[in-house]
Motif scaffolding. Structure first.
Motif, PDB file in Angstrom:
ATOM      1  N   VAL A  14       5.596 -61.443  49.245  1.00  0.00           N
ATOM      2  CA  VAL A  14       5.566 -62.589  50.151  1.00  0.00           C
ATOM      3  C   VAL A  14       4.914 -62.206  51.476  1.00  0.00           C
ATOM      4  O   VAL A  14       4.087 -62.937  52.028  1.00  0.00           O
ATOM      5  CB  VAL A  14       6.996 -63.122  50.392  1.00  0.00           C
ATOM      6  N   THR A  15       5.274 -61.037  51.993  1.00  0.00           N
ATOM      7  CA  THR A  15       4.767 -60.627  53.289  1.00  0.00           C
ATOM      8  C   THR A  15       3.283 -60.292  53.233  1.00  0.00           C
ATOM      9  O   THR A  15       2.542 -60.545  54.178  1.00  0.00           O
ATOM     10  CB  THR A  15       5.566 -59.432  53.836  1.00  0.00           C
ATOM     11  N   THR A  16       2.834 -59.739  52.108  1.00  0.00           N
ATOM     12  CA  THR A  16       1.413 -59.428  51.968  1.00  0.00           C
ATOM     13  C   THR A  16       0.584 -60.701  51.946  1.00  0.00           C
ATOM     14  O   THR A  16      -0.480 -60.782  52.576  1.00  0.00           O
ATOM     15  CB  THR A  16       1.176 -58.614  50.686  1.00  0.00           C
ATOM     16  N   ILE A  17       1.070 -61.701  51.232  1.00  0.00           N
ATOM     17  CA  ILE A  17       0.385 -62.990  51.240  1.00  0.00           C
ATOM     18  C   ILE A  17       0.389 -63.561  52.656  1.00  0.00           C
ATOM     19  O   ILE A  17      -0.593 -64.154  53.115  1.00  0.00           O
ATOM     20  CB  ILE A  17       1.040 -63.969  50.253  1.00  0.00           C
ATOM     21  N   GLY A  18       1.501 -63.346  53.382  1.00  0.00           N
ATOM     22  CA  GLY A  18       1.577 -63.818  54.765  1.00  0.00           C
ATOM     23  C   GLY A  18       0.577 -63.124  55.680  1.00  0.00           C
ATOM     24  O   GLY A  18      -0.056 -63.766  56.515  1.00  0.00           O
ATOM     25  N   VAL A  19       0.440 -61.806  55.518  1.00  0.00           N
ATOM     26  CA  VAL A  19      -0.548 -61.067  56.309  1.00  0.00           C
ATOM     27  C   VAL A  19      -1.952 -61.576  56.001  1.00  0.00           C
ATOM     28  O   VAL A  19      -2.765 -61.831  56.898  1.00  0.00           O
ATOM     29  CB  VAL A  19      -0.463 -59.558  56.029  1.00  0.00           C
ATOM     30  N   GLY A  20      -2.227 -61.731  54.712  1.00  0.00           N
ATOM     31  CA  GLY A  20      -3.527 -62.251  54.323  1.00  0.00           C
ATOM     32  C   GLY A  20      -3.769 -63.641  54.879  1.00  0.00           C
ATOM     33  O   GLY A  20      -4.867 -63.951  55.363  1.00  0.00           O
ATOM     34  N   SER A  21      -2.737 -64.474  54.822  1.00  0.00           N
ATOM     35  CA  SER A  21      -2.859 -65.828  55.359  1.00  0.00           C
ATOM     36  C   SER A  21      -3.169 -65.795  56.849  1.00  0.00           C
ATOM     37  O   SER A  21      -3.992 -66.572  57.351  1.00  0.00           O
ATOM     38  CB  SER A  21      -1.570 -66.612  55.094  1.00  0.00           C
ATOM     39  N   ALA A  22      -2.501 -64.885  57.573  1.00  0.00           N
ATOM     40  CA  ALA A  22      -2.763 -64.748  59.005  1.00  0.00           C
ATOM     41  C   ALA A  22      -4.209 -64.326  59.254  1.00  0.00           C
ATOM     42  O   ALA A  22      -4.887 -64.863  60.141  1.00  0.00           O
ATOM     43  CB  ALA A  22      -1.803 -63.728  59.617  1.00  0.00           C
TER      44      ALA A  22
END
Length: 431
Positions: free
Chosen positions: A340-348
């Motif tokens: 979840v956090t990796t997708i969040g970093v990518g999204s950012a």
């Protein structure tokens, strides 16, 4: 498929946990949208809107695995609800402070993102205890991904509706209040209160000591970039066409496409290894992002947005199965949270890149970031085939058996060391 999902939802606590998690994740799902709209309503630039959304995403990315590890160590109620409340207070601070003080605005979104509770990882840790059995748990992963797309379909429409009825500030406050109620519903449930993580090997890297998990995270960083760029590119497209509602329809179409794709994906059993299946799904996901750069009229663009979402839910559902196969024992909440956090970093990163692309280039250029992200995600999976072909990654989670046995062995060893897992949550261990 409906019968299979119905069987899952009839299990004690299942419907409540799924609903509470989805509602609790509403701020995380729609927060970047609300932030962008709030900044634009205050005459802020695309760059500022993208930067604030990026800070929110990065803070969320930092907080998810840390809070996930805390959940593994201390249980769900002691972490999830306090985090949800603090996150909501960060949103309140942003509304009260506005963007007049950029420093305070950045601090507010950082708090809101950092303390977003890891409800998604928590739910996937609960499924084996509530459902029991590998097939039902994997079907629950697919159902979860489909249900999330319903939220991603309704969420943008809800935000735009609240903005139309009141204001972007009111929208941000309402979705965060709803999020706290969702988290509360989860943590007071019997499975959440009874759940305890399986014993884990003390290691500072935690779940990240699995090479397979690292390979998967590397790929989904770029999937996140694609998703994040669409958030800003969609706003730019709506501005080009002079109607704020266009953005809501594009995001809803994206979610609808994912809903359809997830439903079809979950309707059948798959014999091939999930790692191989994931490569095919991500390839199709990348292919469907490319036509967005054409930016045709609103009706055609809405169709393209729906098509671009078709392989999103299957990719996420399959990725969580791969996580389950590669996560070291006792780290599954943390491992799920890392995805979840990796997708969040990518999204950012995607939102940060798409803002300048829209201002310095064009709306088409901002959508091109999504296509590039999809292609890069596929290349990472192709480059790491050998690592991903060895479930468990040498973590010692399970021993013996072939690759096809790992997920099943995971459920056996985590829930019932003496044999097959039984339905219910009395053991309190995770998968």
């Amino acid at each position: 498929m409906a019968t299979g999902y119905g069987d899952i939802l009839k299990a004690p606590h299942a419907a409540r946990l799924l609903t509470g998690t989805l509602v609790g994740r509403l701020p995380n799902a729609t927060g970047p949208i609300a932030i962008v709209m709030l900044v634009r309503a205050g005459d802020g630039s695309y760059s500022l809107a993208g930067a604030l959304a990026a800070v929110y995403g990065v803070a969320n990315a930092i907080g998810q695995p840390l809070l996930g590890r805390a959940v593994d160590l201390y249980g769900q109620p002691r972490v999830q609800l306090p985090a949800a409340v603090v996150s909501a207070l960060g949103a309140v601070l942003l509304v009260v402070a506005g963007t007049g003080s950029t420093l305070l605005a950045y601090a507010a979104v950082a708090v809101a993102g950092l303390f977003t509770p890891p409800l998604e990882g928590g739910l996937r840790a609960l499924w084996p205890n509530v459902l029991g059995g590998e097939e039902r748990v994997h079907r629950a992963y697919a159902m979860d991904a489909v249900a999330q797309e319903i939220m991603f379909t309704v969420g943008p429409l809800l935000v735009t509706l609240l903005v139309a009825l009141w204001s972007p500030a009111a929208a941000l406050l309402v979705i965060n209040a709803i999020g706290v109620l969702g988290a509360l519903s989860v943590v007071v449930s019997a499975p959440s209160r009874a759940w305890r993580s399986a014993p884990r090997e003390a290691h500072w890297l935690g779940a990240l000591r699995s090479p397979g998990l690292l390979a998967l995270l590397g790929s989904f960083l770029f999937v996140g970039i694609a998703l994040g760029s669409i958030t800003v590119a969609g706003v730019a497209y709506a501005d080009d066409h002079g109607r704020e509602s266009v953005y809501g329809w594009l995001m809803a179409a994206l979610g609808l496409g994912a809903l359809i794709g997830g439903s079809v994906y979950g309707a059948r059993q798959w014999a091939a290894a999930p790692e191989r299946r994931l490569r095919a799904i991500v390839a199709l996901l990348a292919l469907c992002y490319l036509p967005l750069t054409l930016t045709p009229g609103v009706p055609a663009m809405t169709v393209l947005a729906a098509v671009s979402g078709v392989f999103l839910a299957p990719a996420i559902a399959c990725a969580f199965i791969v996580v389950d196969r590669h996560a070291p024992r006792g780290t599954v909440t943390e491992a799920f949270s890392w995805l979840v956090t990796t997708i969040g970093v990518g999204s950012a990163l995607g939102t940060a890149a798409a803002g300048p692309a829209a201002e310095l280039g064009s709306t088409s250029a901002s959508f091109a970031v999504a296509g590039a992200g999809g292609i890069a995600a596929l290349l990472v999976l192709l480059a790491t085939q050998r690592v991903l072909a060895a479930p468990g990654g040498g973590s010692g989670k399970v021993s013996g058996g072939g690759p096809g046995d790992v997920a099943s062995a995971t459920i056996r060893t985590e829930n019932d060391p003496g044999g097959a897992a039984e339905p219910g949550f009395s053991s309190g261990h995770q998968a």
